[in-house]
Design a protein around this motif. Structure first.
Motif, mmCIF file in Angstrom:
data_model
loop_
_atom_site.group_PDB
_atom_site.id
_atom_site.type_symbol
_atom_site.label_atom_id
_atom_site.label_comp_id
_atom_site.label_asym_id
_atom_site.label_seq_id
_atom_site.Cartn_x
_atom_site.Cartn_y
_atom_site.Cartn_z
ATOM 1 N N LYS A 1 34.616 27.680 49.453
ATOM 2 C CA LYS A 1 35.250 27.890 48.155
ATOM 3 C C LYS A 1 36.101 29.149 48.177
ATOM 4 N N ALA A 2 35.598 30.178 48.843
ATOM 5 C CA ALA A 2 36.347 31.428 48.916
ATOM 6 C C ALA A 2 37.640 31.252 49.693
ATOM 7 N N ARG A 3 37.595 30.439 50.729
ATOM 8 C CA ARG A 3 38.805 30.238 51.527
ATOM 9 C C ARG A 3 39.882 29.520 50.737
ATOM 10 N N ASP A 4 39.450 28.672 49.791
ATOM 11 C CA ASP A 4 40.412 27.941 48.980
ATOM 12 C C ASP A 4 41.009 28.802 47.878
ATOM 13 N N ALA A 5 40.376 29.931 47.599
ATOM 14 C CA ALA A 5 40.840 30.796 46.510
ATOM 15 C C ALA A 5 42.000 31.658 46.991
ATOM 16 N N LYS A 6 42.652 32.347 46.042
ATOM 17 C CA LYS A 6 43.713 33.278 46.375
ATOM 18 C C LYS A 6 43.146 34.403 47.232
ATOM 19 N N GLU A 7 43.869 34.802 48.245
ATOM 20 C CA GLU A 7 43.423 35.903 49.096
ATOM 21 C C GLU A 7 43.870 37.214 48.463
ATOM 22 N N ASP A 8 43.010 37.726 47.576
ATOM 23 C CA ASP A 8 43.350 38.907 46.789
ATOM 24 C C ASP A 8 42.520 40.129 47.150
ATOM 25 N N GLU A 9 41.625 39.991 48.123
ATOM 26 C CA GLU A 9 40.760 41.110 48.475
ATOM 27 C C GLU A 9 41.400 41.938 49.585
ATOM 28 N N PHE A 10 42.159 42.949 49.171
ATOM 29 C CA PHE A 10 42.777 43.882 50.089
ATOM 30 C C PHE A 10 42.271 45.268 49.715
ATOM 31 N N TYR A 11 41.473 45.884 50.594
ATOM 32 C CA TYR A 11 40.815 47.132 50.246
ATOM 33 C C TYR A 11 41.584 48.324 50.807
ATOM 34 N N THR A 12 41.998 49.182 49.900
ATOM 35 C CA THR A 12 42.928 50.270 50.204
ATOM 36 C C THR A 12 42.230 51.410 50.935
ATOM 37 N N PHE B 1 47.005 40.727 43.903
ATOM 38 C CA PHE B 1 48.431 40.439 44.045
ATOM 39 C C PHE B 1 48.825 39.175 43.294
ATOM 40 N N SER B 2 47.943 38.177 43.282
ATOM 41 C CA SER B 2 48.290 36.904 42.640
ATOM 42 C C SER B 2 48.339 37.004 41.124
ATOM 43 N N LEU B 3 47.756 38.086 40.570
ATOM 44 C CA LEU B 3 47.729 38.273 39.115
ATOM 45 C C LEU B 3 48.583 39.470 38.690
ATOM 46 N N PHE B 4 49.508 39.877 39.544
ATOM 47 C CA PHE B 4 50.258 41.101 39.298
ATOM 48 C C PHE B 4 51.042 41.044 37.988
ATOM 49 N N ARG B 5 51.701 39.925 37.723
ATOM 50 C CA ARG B 5 52.470 39.806 36.472
ATOM 51 C C ARG B 5 51.573 40.015 35.258
ATOM 52 N N GLU B 6 50.451 39.321 35.266
ATOM 53 C CA GLU B 6 49.539 39.376 34.127
ATOM 54 C C GLU B 6 48.918 40.764 33.996
ATOM 55 N N TYR B 7 48.622 41.367 35.120
ATOM 56 C CA TYR B 7 48.007 42.688 35.103
ATOM 57 C C TYR B 7 48.959 43.728 34.502
ATOM 58 N N VAL B 8 50.201 43.730 34.951
ATOM 59 C CA VAL B 8 51.179 44.684 34.427
ATOM 60 C C VAL B 8 51.460 44.420 32.949
ATOM 61 N N ALA B 9 51.538 43.159 32.580
ATOM 62 C CA ALA B 9 51.782 42.814 31.180
ATOM 63 C C ALA B 9 50.707 43.408 30.272
ATOM 64 N N GLN B 10 49.459 43.389 30.739
ATOM 65 C CA GLN B 10 48.375 43.962 29.937
ATOM 66 C C GLN B 10 48.529 45.473 29.803
ATOM 67 N N LEU B 11 48.907 46.140 30.881
ATOM 68 C CA LEU B 11 49.115 47.590 30.817
ATOM 69 C C LEU B 11 50.214 47.948 29.827
ATOM 70 N N ILE B 12 51.283 47.170 29.828
ATOM 71 C CA ILE B 12 52.385 47.414 28.899
ATOM 72 C C ILE B 12 51.958 47.124 27.470
ATOM 73 N N GLU B 13 51.218 46.041 27.282
ATOM 74 C CA GLU B 13 50.764 45.670 25.934
ATOM 75 C C GLU B 13 49.931 46.780 25.302
ATOM 76 N N TYR B 14 49.081 47.421 26.111
ATOM 77 C CA TYR B 14 48.203 48.457 25.578
ATOM 78 C C TYR B 14 48.760 49.868 25.797
ATOM 79 N N ASP B 15 50.029 49.935 26.196
ATOM 80 C CA ASP B 15 50.757 51.201 26.289
ATOM 81 C C ASP B 15 50.024 52.219 27.151
ATOM 82 N N LYS B 16 49.647 51.791 28.364
ATOM 83 C CA LYS B 16 48.896 52.651 29.256
ATOM 84 C C LYS B 16 49.776 53.243 30.357
ATOM 85 N N LYS B 17 49.463 54.458 30.730
ATOM 86 C CA LYS B 17 50.046 55.054 31.920
ATOM 87 C C LYS B 17 49.322 54.463 33.124
#
Length: 330
Positions: A9-20, A142-158
């Motif tokens: 199931k994990a292999r079928d999911a978006k590969e979003d686990e990139f640890y900095t 990475f696959s949710l980048f649009r949605e993630y940034v949109a939320q930051l803008i909506e709540y006026d966050k730095k």
């Protein structure tokens, strides 16, 4: 550790686990220290027990003068770095600084709270934590980048977040660049990340170290932010002169094509199409980013790229060029 049954199931999911890596975080954050004094920082895409973002901010808490550090993770209560996110609940950690004089965060000093939901940054309880924060710093999926940034803008966050450079061309993100609501940080280009063992090996930019840990590198990673930095006010030095031969016009747009950022002519004041790498040098006091749709030669040409000159829309004598941003000197 995750059960083998969850791997498929994990292999079928978006590969979003990139640890900095910690050095990538510290090399960027050193330019923003003045922004953090007295602030609450939220890392809302990080398992705080293994996250290098939590490590950086907790160990530099007093140096930065932070008020509070909050971190949350998505469905992960196992200590394994790559636990498949199969736990029913997630946790949040709050750290308000060292109290015993050790200058090292201890279990007694860190408040652990079990979340009611799965820790998704879009959930109601995570949004409440977002409201509390002054600055958000993390590496979002990475696959949710649009949605993630949109939320930051909506709540006026730095914010200061990691993303793929290709995200610049997303219509939602490019619009924010034009509106000066987001810009690039200091470091851009190649960055290496730890990835889970179940990730599919690749022919390039993939390896295992001596411990068996898998790594992936990506050559188009950059930091996105809306925190003011000195780089944003540095003028791009221009030295070339305009000529019709070197700077041809687009077939469908009123503007000249510039193939390299270093080739922007110093004596041309009208619309110019430049590579997206220009944004790494963008000073809004020196240039303005235009909406390419306003410069179409034929109003009947369909709007496809939401302000970018791209693909077939960006032809010169019938030959397409790479994606371009339309700019003009001030």
């Amino acid at each position: 550790m995750a059960k083998n049954g969850s791997l498929g199931k994990a292999r079928d999911a978006k590969e979003d686990e990139f640890y900095t890596q910690l050095n990538d975080i510290s090399n960027e954050l050193k330019y923003y220290k003045e922004h953090f004094k007295g602030k609450t920082v939220l890392c809302n895409c990080d398992d705080p027990r293994v996250s290098n973002f939590f490590h950086y901010f907790s160990y530099n808490f007093e140096t930065l003068g932070l008020k509070k550090l909050i971190t949350t993770c998505y469905k992960n209560q196992e200590r394994d770095l790559f636990s498949q996110n199969n736990s029913e609940k997630a946790i949040s950690l709050e750290y308000c600084g060292e109290k015993n004089g050790s200058k090292v965060p201890t279990v007694e000093e860190i408040g652990i709270k079990e979340l009611q939901g799965d820790g998704d940054f879009r959930s109601k309880e995570c949004i409440e934590l977002l409201k509390e924060a002054d600055i958000v710093v993390t590496n979002p999926p990475f696959s949710l980048f649009r949605e993630y940034v949109a939320q930051l803008i909506e709540y006026d966050k730095k914010f200061l977040i990691i993303g793929n450079q290709n995200a610049i061309t997303y219509k939602e993100i490019f619009k924010l660049f034009r509106e000066n609501k987001i810009w690039l940080g200091y470091k851009a280009g190649d960055m290496s990340f730890k990835v889970p063992d179940y990730y599919t090996p690749r022919e390039t930019r993939y390896w295992q170290d001596e411990t068996g840990q898998k790594w992936r590198s990506m050559g188009n990673i950059c930091w996105y932010t809306n925190l003011d930095i000195a780089k944003r006010h540095e003028d791009l030095i221009l030295y070339k002169s305009y000529s019709k031969e070197e700077y041809p016009n687009y077939d469908l747009y009123n503007g000249i094509n510039v193939n390299k950022v270093t080739d922007i002519p110093a004596d041309y004041n009208d619309a110019m199409g430049v590579p997206i790498t220009f944004l790494d040098k963008y000073n809004p006091e020196q240039f303005e980013i235009l909406d390419a749709n306003d410069f179409r030669k034929n109003e009947n040409v369909p709007i496809k790229q939401h302000g970018l000159i791209k693909d077939k829309d960006g032809c010169i004598n019938g030959k397409p060029v790479y994606a371009r941003i339309l700019i003009r000197r001030k």
